[in-house]
Scaffold this motif. Structure first.
Motif, PDB file in Angstrom:
ATOM      1  N   ALA A   1       4.928  -0.290   3.654  1.00 12.67           N
ATOM      2  CA  ALA A   1       4.383   0.741   3.050  1.00 12.67           C
ATOM      3  C   ALA A   1       5.405   0.609   1.320  1.00 12.67           C
ATOM      4  N   ALA A   2       4.849   0.736   0.373  1.00 13.79           N
ATOM      5  CA  ALA A   2       5.563   0.842  -1.025  1.00 13.79           C
ATOM      6  C   ALA A   2       6.173   2.129  -1.145  1.00 13.79           C
ATOM      7  N   ALA A   3       5.260   3.228  -0.539  1.00 15.83           N
ATOM      8  CA  ALA A   3       5.950   4.592  -0.636  1.00 15.83           C
ATOM      9  C   ALA A   3       5.014   5.349   0.193  1.00 15.83           C
ATOM     10  N   VAL A   4       5.751   6.331   0.478  1.00 16.20           N
ATOM     11  CA  VAL A   4       5.100   7.372   1.695  1.00 16.20           C
ATOM     12  C   VAL A   4       4.951   8.810   1.029  1.00 16.20           C
ATOM     13  N   LEU A   5       3.686   9.289   0.916  1.00 14.51           N
ATOM     14  CA  LEU A   5       3.370  10.651   0.408  1.00 14.51           C
ATOM     15  C   LEU A   5       2.946  11.419   1.720  1.00 14.51           C
ATOM     16  N   ASN A   6       3.282  12.565   1.613  1.00 19.27           N
ATOM     17  CA  ASN A   6       3.282  13.429   2.868  1.00 19.27           C
ATOM     18  C   ASN A   6       2.870  14.840   2.255  1.00 19.27           C
ATOM     19  N   ALA A   7       1.651  15.396   2.976  1.00 16.86           N
ATOM     20  CA  ALA A   7       1.204  16.554   2.824  1.00 16.86           C
ATOM     21  C   ALA A   7       2.186  17.886   3.485  1.00 16.86           C
ATOM     22  N   GLN A   8       2.937  17.379   4.092  1.00 18.48           N
ATOM     23  CA  GLN A   8       3.877  18.428   5.021  1.00 18.48           C
ATOM     24  C   GLN A   8       5.199  18.148   4.620  1.00 18.48           C
TER      25      GLN A   8
ATOM     26  N   ASP B   1       0.845  -1.241  -0.164  1.00 10.86           N
ATOM     27  CA  ASP B   1      -0.088  -0.070  -0.210  1.00 10.86           C
ATOM     28  C   ASP B   1       0.943   1.395  -0.034  1.00 10.86           C
ATOM     29  N   VAL B   2       0.309   2.446  -0.402  1.00 10.71           N
ATOM     30  CA  VAL B   2       0.998   3.637  -0.484  1.00 10.71           C
ATOM     31  C   VAL B   2       0.443   4.578   0.669  1.00 10.71           C
ATOM     32  N   ALA B   3       1.312   4.974   1.521  1.00 11.36           N
ATOM     33  CA  ALA B   3       0.757   5.598   2.754  1.00 11.36           C
ATOM     34  C   ALA B   3       0.586   7.073   2.605  1.00 11.36           C
ATOM     35  N   VAL B   4      -0.394   7.781   2.931  1.00 12.16           N
ATOM     36  CA  VAL B   4      -0.659   9.233   2.920  1.00 12.16           C
ATOM     37  C   VAL B   4      -0.738   9.723   4.206  1.00 12.16           C
ATOM     38  N   ILE B   5       0.054  10.674   4.462  1.00 10.97           N
ATOM     39  CA  ILE B   5       0.148  11.111   6.058  1.00 10.97           C
ATOM     40  C   ILE B   5      -0.001  12.725   5.736  1.00 10.97           C
ATOM     41  N   ASP B   6      -0.120  13.362   7.057  1.00 11.42           N
ATOM     42  CA  ASP B   6      -0.030  14.673   7.186  1.00 11.42           C
ATOM     43  C   ASP B   6       0.773  15.262   8.269  1.00 11.42           C
ATOM     44  N   HIS B   7       1.801  14.784   8.318  1.00 14.03           N
ATOM     45  CA  HIS B   7       2.839  14.609   9.324  1.00 14.03           C
ATOM     46  C   HIS B   7       4.300  15.389   9.163  1.00 14.03           C
ATOM     47  N   VAL B   8       4.323  16.582   9.857  1.00 14.21           N
ATOM     48  CA  VAL B   8       5.460  17.587   9.603  1.00 14.21           C
ATOM     49  C   VAL B   8       6.814  16.741  10.530  1.00 14.21           C
ATOM     50  N   ASP B   9       7.909  16.798   9.765  1.00 10.22           N
ATOM     51  CA  ASP B   9       9.018  16.217  10.878  1.00 10.22           C
ATOM     52  C   ASP B   9       8.847  14.905  11.198  1.00 10.22           C
ATOM     53  N   LEU B  10       8.779  14.075  10.165  1.00 10.11           N
ATOM     54  CA  LEU B  10       8.457  12.551  10.415  1.00 10.11           C
ATOM     55  C   LEU B  10       9.545  12.009  11.363  1.00 10.11           C
ATOM     56  N   ASP B  11       9.052  11.551  12.545  1.00 12.05           N
ATOM     57  CA  ASP B  11       9.894  11.012  13.434  1.00 12.05           C
ATOM     58  C   ASP B  11      10.504   9.673  12.933  1.00 12.05           C
ATOM     59  N   ARG B  12      11.593   8.940  13.785  1.00 12.31           N
ATOM     60  CA  ARG B  12      11.826   7.606  13.433  1.00 12.31           C
ATOM     61  C   ARG B  12      10.945   6.516  13.804  1.00 12.31           C
ATOM     62  N   ASN B  13      10.332   6.612  15.003  1.00 11.48           N
ATOM     63  CA  ASN B  13       9.364   5.631  15.534  1.00 11.48           C
ATOM     64  C   ASN B  13       8.370   5.552  14.523  1.00 11.48           C
ATOM     65  N   ALA B  14       7.615   6.579  13.875  1.00 10.78           N
ATOM     66  CA  ALA B  14       6.519   6.604  12.870  1.00 10.78           C
ATOM     67  C   ALA B  14       6.990   5.916  11.449  1.00 10.78           C
ATOM     68  N   ALA B  15       8.269   6.337  11.215  1.00  4.44           N
ATOM     69  CA  ALA B  15       8.763   5.683   9.927  1.00  4.44           C
ATOM     70  C   ALA B  15       9.053   4.288  10.067  1.00  4.44           C
ATOM     71  N   ARG B  16       9.678   3.848  11.175  1.00  3.74           N
ATOM     72  CA  ARG B  16       9.788   2.357  11.527  1.00  3.74           C
ATOM     73  C   ARG B  16       8.442   1.668  11.384  1.00  3.74           C
ATOM     74  N   ALA B  17       7.172   2.149  11.894  1.00  6.46           N
ATOM     75  CA  ALA B  17       6.102   1.642  11.863  1.00  6.46           C
ATOM     76  C   ALA B  17       5.456   1.404  10.512  1.00  6.46           C
ATOM     77  N   LEU B  18       5.602   2.567   9.708  1.00  6.02           N
ATOM     78  CA  LEU B  18       5.393   2.453   8.205  1.00  6.02           C
ATOM     79  C   LEU B  18       6.203   1.325   7.426  1.00  6.02           C
ATOM     80  N   VAL B  19       7.588   1.276   7.844  1.00  6.55           N
ATOM     81  CA  VAL B  19       8.250   0.202   7.047  1.00  6.55           C
ATOM     82  C   VAL B  19       8.046  -1.105   7.588  1.00  6.55           C
ATOM     83  N   ASP B  20       7.622  -1.254   8.794  1.00  5.84           N
ATOM     84  CA  ASP B  20       7.413  -2.708   9.470  1.00  5.84           C
ATOM     85  C   ASP B  20       5.886  -3.100   8.467  1.00  5.84           C
ATOM     86  N   ALA B  21       4.969  -2.328   8.310  1.00  3.42           N
ATOM     87  CA  ALA B  21       3.711  -2.546   7.835  1.00  3.42           C
ATOM     88  C   ALA B  21       3.753  -2.918   6.554  1.00  3.42           C
TER      89      ALA B  21
END
Length: 392
Positions: free
Chosen positions: A59-66, A37-57
């Motif tokens: 994610a094929a790509a991450v799109l960020n509004a911020q 899946d492609v993750a779409v978030i609205d998350h300024v300054d993505l932190d490492r814990n949140a990024a690791r959660a996306l990787v573990d899930a």
């Protein structure tokens, strides 16, 4: 420079195709992701814990509004995604976010998001990030650390003024059935290096049998390794980070951290058959666990998955910086990071170890005596007794 990519189903069109999963915060989106899946978030300054959660899930790509990196501080999330080979597009804006509806299949290529199909229209456009761009922006963000430290000083002073009775005198900290006084304690938090650090402290955990305090879903990781947490600390405002019901029921104490003036959320746990203690504080759940252990007068506290460096602290964002700083000062030298345990603790000496040393010494002594005249006489006498004189 080309973005590192994972292996995805091949198509005739360039880029990565996948189903959109949208949400404001990365952790909430990660809970709904399926691999590809492609993750779409609205998350300024993505932190490492949140990024690791996306990787573990997966994610094929991450799109960020911020912006992935705003420049306020060197957040570590983008580096985590790059290292895992997950492409990123940021700065899509509110219009781009509105155009990316949940469940829609899209194609991501060169900073643009296309509708499905060979003639798919551009739904949103942003900035494709690669390792060079991220490295340059993180370097620029590090130059502003002085401003962040000044902000940390102000927020720490404000927190200390609001919660001085708690931080200085321990007032308001719930009393648990678990006793910490004079005992070694291990506080386990779901950081990005949690599994590696648990592997590193396995001899200490097995031989010293410390009191186990787990924060959020880190309790599930302990349970999967055959360990029952004595105390589980959960955040009343973050139900997504709660461990399984079985783990909560097995714990001797369950503590719910809640912000002052907010509902505790204890009712939902009580419906599950769990009677939690309520800990009202604006400190993070991780820091609440450390304060709980400190109030119990633990002899030593080993932190597993805790944030240890300045960049780790800043990566958490401004909300938790002050409580982290003041809590570490409160515990002082009693708090030891898990990465230091293998250097400080080599394992307990067991009786079998002493027996092997004694046996090796005895064999060395017999070998030394056997080459002396007296030793040779003893060997001849022993051979006569055993009827081996002719053979020797």
């Amino acid at each position: 420079m080309r973005l590192p990519t994972r292996t995805h189903p091949t198509t005739d069109l360039p880029g990565i195709s996948g189903t959109l999963r949208t949400g404001r915060q990365a952790a909430a989106v990660a809970a709904r992701l399926r691999p590809g899946d492609v993750a779409v978030i609205d998350h300024v300054d993505l932190d490492r814990n949140a990024a690791r959660a996306l990787v573990d899930a997966g994610a094929a790509a991450v799109l960020n509004a911020q912006p992935m990196i705003s420049g306020r501080f060197p957040n570590l999330g983008p580096e985590e995604l790059i290292a895992a080979g997950v492409p990123m597009v940021d700065a899509l804006g509110t219009d781009g976010l509105a155009a990316l509806t949940d469940g829609r299949t899209v194609r991501v290529h060169d900073g643009r998001v296309y509708a499905e199909g060979p003639d798919g229209a551009v739904l949103a456009a942003g900035r494709a990030l690669d390792d060079e761009t991220i490295a340059a922006e993180l370097a620029a963000a590090r130059s502003g650390l002085v401003t962040q430290l000044e902000s940390l000083t102000r927020t720490s002073t404000e927190l200390l003024r609001r919660e001085q009775d708690l931080l200085l005198h321990g007032q308001g900290i719930p009393r648990t059935a678990t006793r910490f006084a004079g005992r070694s304690t291990m506080v386990v938090v779901g950081g990005p290096e949690l599994r590696a650090e648990l592997d590193a402290v396995r001899p200490y955990l097995r031989e010293q049998e410390p009191v186990l305090v787990a924060v959020g879903r880190a309790a599930d990781e302990l349970h999967a390794r055959g360990r029952r947490p004595d105390v589980v600390v959960v955040d009343g405002a973050d139900e997504a980070d709660r461990p399984s019901v079985a783990v909560l029921k097995a714990a001797r104490d369950v503590v719910v951290r809640v912000d002052p003036g907010r509902p505790s959320g204890a009712e939902s746990l009580e419906r599950l058959g769990v009677r939690p203690l309520v800990f009202t504080t604006s400190a993070t759940a991780e820091d609440a666990a450390l304060l709980l252990v400190d109030a119990g007068d633990a002899a030593l506290v080993v932190g597993v998955g805790l944030h240890a460096s300045l960049e780790d602290f800043l990566d958490r964002g401004r909300g938790g910086l002050a409580s982290t700083y003041l809590t570490r000062l409160r515990l002082g030298a009693r708090l030891v990071d898990a990465s230091a345990v293998p250097r400080l603790y080599s394992g307990r000496v067991r009786p079998v170890h002493l027996l092997l040393v004694m046996l090796a010494g005895l064999l060395a002594l017999l070998a030394a005596v056997s080459v002396t005249p007296v030793g040779q006489e003893w060997i001849d006498q022993l051979a006569d007794v055993l009827g081996l004189g002719g053979a020797l």
